[in-house]
Structure formats: structure tokens, C-alpha cells
Enzyme design. Structure first.
Site, mmCIF file in Angstrom:
data_model
loop_
_atom_site.group_PDB
_atom_site.id
_atom_site.type_symbol
_atom_site.label_atom_id
_atom_site.label_comp_id
_atom_site.label_asym_id
_atom_site.label_seq_id
_atom_site.Cartn_x
_atom_site.Cartn_y
_atom_site.Cartn_z
ATOM 1 N N HIS A 1 -3.273 -6.714 9.074
ATOM 2 C CA HIS A 1 -3.895 -6.899 7.755
ATOM 3 C C HIS A 1 -3.561 -8.258 7.163
ATOM 4 O O HIS A 1 -2.421 -8.715 7.209
ATOM 5 C CB HIS A 1 -3.524 -5.762 6.799
ATOM 6 C CG HIS A 1 -2.102 -5.708 6.343
ATOM 7 N ND1 HIS A 1 -1.655 -6.385 5.223
ATOM 8 C CD2 HIS A 1 -1.033 -5.036 6.819
ATOM 9 C CE1 HIS A 1 -0.365 -6.126 5.046
ATOM 10 N NE2 HIS A 1 0.037 -5.320 5.996
ATOM 11 N N ASP B 1 4.745 -9.874 6.109
ATOM 12 C CA ASP B 1 4.003 -8.610 6.071
ATOM 13 C C ASP B 1 2.651 -8.892 5.402
ATOM 14 O O ASP B 1 2.578 -8.949 4.185
ATOM 15 C CB ASP B 1 4.799 -7.570 5.289
ATOM 16 C CG ASP B 1 4.038 -6.284 5.022
ATOM 17 O OD1 ASP B 1 3.049 -6.027 5.724
ATOM 18 O OD2 ASP B 1 4.432 -5.554 4.091
ATOM 19 N N GLU C 1 -5.067 -3.234 3.215
ATOM 20 C CA GLU C 1 -3.983 -2.366 3.679
ATOM 21 C C GLU C 1 -2.952 -2.099 2.589
ATOM 22 O O GLU C 1 -2.451 -0.982 2.463
ATOM 23 C CB GLU C 1 -3.303 -2.989 4.901
ATOM 24 C CG GLU C 1 -2.344 -2.056 5.631
ATOM 25 C CD GLU C 1 -0.936 -2.017 5.060
ATOM 26 O OE1 GLU C 1 -0.163 -1.108 5.416
ATOM 27 O OE2 GLU C 1 -0.597 -2.909 4.243
ATOM 28 N N GLU C 2 -2.605 -3.118 1.815
ATOM 29 C CA GLU C 2 -1.526 -2.966 0.825
ATOM 30 C C GLU C 2 -1.886 -1.977 -0.284
ATOM 31 O O GLU C 2 -1.007 -1.544 -1.025
ATOM 32 C CB GLU C 2 -1.161 -4.320 0.219
ATOM 33 C CG GLU C 2 -0.485 -5.299 1.191
ATOM 34 C CD GLU C 2 0.899 -4.878 1.633
ATOM 35 O OE1 GLU C 2 1.366 -3.791 1.223
ATOM 36 O OE2 GLU C 2 1.517 -5.625 2.414
ATOM 37 N N ASP D 1 1.927 -4.413 12.602
ATOM 38 C CA ASP D 1 2.408 -4.566 11.225
ATOM 39 C C ASP D 1 3.917 -4.753 11.271
ATOM 40 O O ASP D 1 4.545 -4.560 12.324
ATOM 41 C CB ASP D 1 2.022 -3.346 10.378
ATOM 42 C CG ASP D 1 1.880 -3.673 8.893
ATOM 43 O OD1 ASP D 1 2.467 -4.683 8.453
ATOM 44 O OD2 ASP D 1 1.192 -2.925 8.181
ATOM 45 N N HIS E 1 8.568 -6.791 1.294
ATOM 46 C CA HIS E 1 7.963 -6.868 -0.040
ATOM 47 C C HIS E 1 8.784 -7.730 -0.996
ATOM 48 O O HIS E 1 8.668 -7.604 -2.212
ATOM 49 C CB HIS E 1 7.738 -5.472 -0.634
ATOM 50 C CG HIS E 1 6.599 -4.748 0.004
ATOM 51 N ND1 HIS E 1 5.992 -3.657 -0.567
ATOM 52 C CD2 HIS E 1 5.916 -4.970 1.163
ATOM 53 C CE1 HIS E 1 5.017 -3.223 0.215
ATOM 54 N NE2 HIS E 1 4.957 -4.010 1.274
#
Length: 333
Positions: free
Chosen positions: A61, A178, A208-209, A229, A309
């Protein structure tokens, strides 16, 4: 030696979920330069077949975390709403770009309300919430009307600076490893496999997120989806930055046993560094694909990424182990 310039370029293109068109255009242009014929789906993802009648889709992604302007305070600061699972503690103090509908770009900083240590001796104990934080604009504004006169309004996209840095030790630290590291894996697969007519398509999802990126858009005839991922690092996991993580199960359930068994056997046979892990708080494009009812098997692998994140880091060894495992999997189709 692997050239990571496309990873750096892609990471430096703002692409929070819902604002991925520039990054997707870059992906298309990069693949076209390799002599391939990518296409953009109705939903805005990028799909590219590496051979006729693909049976295996390999997905990553391109969308990232970010935020969106949710209001303007009377003092000229901005309220914001996160896009994806943005860590507020990890975002505090980060520089941002605000992108307006008219194409204007303003800069600012995510801060705690009353952030100065010299005026707020309780700042360390303050909970970081959307009500206790704001975006400070780098403009001479002191009122809501001042901000509105700039053309900033609710719905404008807030993008965090990635701060990409590639180190002599092999580590790469940056926001949005990510999952732009996963997109880089797809770029490398395209380079390795062009002209070989393999039954594979690469798929760059763009939501995706926020949970639905990989739900649809694949070519007809796909039987397996291999998601690339980030591999989770932390006290609950064995993953490391220098290895490829193979996910056994995440928050949405176990991944396909047959695919995982094959991936582990290939890693052992080819001396590819790997770890198997259960991810306790995680979902992927594979989760979205399964939940959408797609009738194909799903596996999940990826380079280990630290501090997910937040201020993330991986290692070239982990990225290259992931590329090697993908190539080994394709070779046995």
C-alpha cells in the site's frame, strides 16, 4: 548493489489515505519506464500485470498516515482529525504541510496546547488528545478570519514530513516505511521479472491505512494474494529489522497455512533470513481482501519495521530478504 532512490522519491511524495494521486502517478511513471503497462483502477489503486493471466497478486500500500483539518480555532490554530492510526505522542512536534483544495501549500507544526515549558509546568502530565493539541501555522495569523483569508478550510490535507535518511550501516529511518518499503519491493520485483511472462500482477493499494485498500481491484483469475507490509517489531514479536517477517496471524485471523508453509520452506531452502510472528494489533490489505469475500488464498510478509506509526526504521537486509523470498515464491509457481 540495490539502488534505493525510488524508495526515497516515493517516501518524499505526500500520500495520506485519500490523497494518493501524486504518489500513484509516480508509481505509474516508474513502471512505464521499465517497459510495463500499469493501469489505475476506478478506486485509484495501481495494478500492473507482469505476464498473461496472472494467478498471483503481490500487493503493497502506498497510502500513509496523516491528518485532515477539522476546524479553525479562534486563535488561528488548526484543529485536526487523524487519517489512519496516527500516534499523537509520536506526532507531537512534527513539521507538516497543509495542502488546500486550490493547490496552495502551507507549513506548520503539531503541538500541545500551551506547549511552552515556561508557561505550562503541567505539560508533561497532559494527556495527548485531539482536544489538547493543534497545528500551529507558519503564517502571521491570530484569528479564525486570518486563517480563512489564506484559503485554509475544513477538509484540507495535513501531511507529516517523512525525514528520510539512508545510513552507511544499512539502516533506513523515515516515516512511512509502512508501507512504502513494501512498494519498493514491488518496484524491484518488476525490474527482476520484466520480460519473463510470469503469472503475476503487482498491486499498489491506496486506502490500506483506513481499512479497505485491498478489498477489490484485482484482475480476474487471481488465486493467491501475497501482501507485502511492514513486519512488526516489539516485545510481543520476534521480528527484527534485518529479516523478512512472515505473519502467522493478525487481529483479523490466521493467514493461509499452505502459503505460509511454502514461504517458510523457501526461506530455509534459500537461506533467507526470516521470522514467524503473530501480530497482536494489526490488519492488512489481506484482511480487507478476505473480509470483502474474495475467493483466494492470502499470505503476508514484509521487512521488519521498528516504531510503527511513528519515527520508523528498517534495514536494507530486511528489505532485500523480502525481495528474495518473493522471487523464490514466484519461481515455484
Amino acid at each position: 548493489m540495490t539502488d534505493y532512490s525510488t524508495l526515497k522519491d516515493l517516501i518524499n511524495i505526500d500520500s495520506p489515505s485519500g490523497y494518493t494521486h501524486d504518489a500513484c502517478d509516480y508509481i505509474v511513471n516508474t513502471l512505464v519506464a521499465e517497459g510495463l503497462a500499469p493501469e489505475i483502477t476506478v478506486k485509484g489503486a495501481v495494478r500492473c500485470s507482469l505476464g498473461e493471466k496472472p494467478k498471483l497478486a503481490i500487493a503493497a500500500h502506498v497510502d500513509t498516515l496523516g491528518a485532515i483539518v477539522s476546524g479553525v480555532n479562534q486563535d488561528g490554530t488548526l484543529m485536526f482529525s487523524p487519517i489512519g492510526g496516527l500516534s499523537l505522542t509520536g506526532a507531537e512536534g512534527e513539521y507538516v504541510r497543509i495542502r488546500t483544495l486550490e493547490g496552495k501549500i502551507f507549513t506548520g507544526t503539531i503541538l500541545l496546547n500551551d506547549p511552552s515549558s515556561h508557561t505550562n509546568n503541567g505539560r508533561e502530565a497532559t494527556a495527548r488528545t485531539l482536544k489538547s493539541m493543534h497545528v500551529r501555522l507558519d503564517e502571521e495569523v491570530s484569528s479564525k478570519s486570518d486563517v480563512e483569508s489564506l484559503g485554509i478550510c475544513i477538509g484540507d490535507i495535513i501531511c507529516l514530513y517523512p525525514n528520510y535518511e539512508e545510513l552507511p550501516s544499512g539502516f533506513i529511518k523515515s516515516r512511512f516505511m509502512d508501507n512504502k518499503a513494501g512498494c519498493f519491493v514491488l518496484f524491484e520485483l518488476a525490474k527482476h521479472l520484466k520480460g519473463q511472462d510470469v503469472p503475476v500482477e503487482i498491486f499498489f493499494s491506496n486506502y490500506e491505512e483506513v481499512g479497505h485498500g485491498g478489498a477489490c481491484g484485482y484482475s480476474e483469475g487471481i488465486e493467491e494474494l501475497l501482501v507485502i507490509d511492514m513486519g512488526v517489531l516489539g516485545d510481543a514479536c520476534e521480528g527484527i529489522e534485518t529479516a523478512c517477517s512472515i505473519c502467522v496471524k493478525d487481529s483479523t485471523g490466521p493467514y493461509d497455512y499452505k502459503m505460509r508453509k511454502t514461504l517458510v520452506e523457501l526461506a530455509r531452502k534459500n537461506s533467507i533470513s526470516y521470522k514467524q510472528d503473530v501480530y497482536p494489533f494489526y490488519g492488512s490489505d489481506g484482511s480487507a481482501a478476505r473480509n470483502a469475500g474474495n475467493d483466494f488464498r492470502v499470505g503476508l510478509i514484509g521487512p521488519g519495521v521498528a516504531s510503527s506509526h511513528s519515527s520508523e526504521r528498517t534495514h536494507k537486509k530486511g528489505v532485500e530478504a523480502t525481495i528474495e523470498l518473493c522471487l523464490a515464491y514466484i519461481a515455484q509457481l
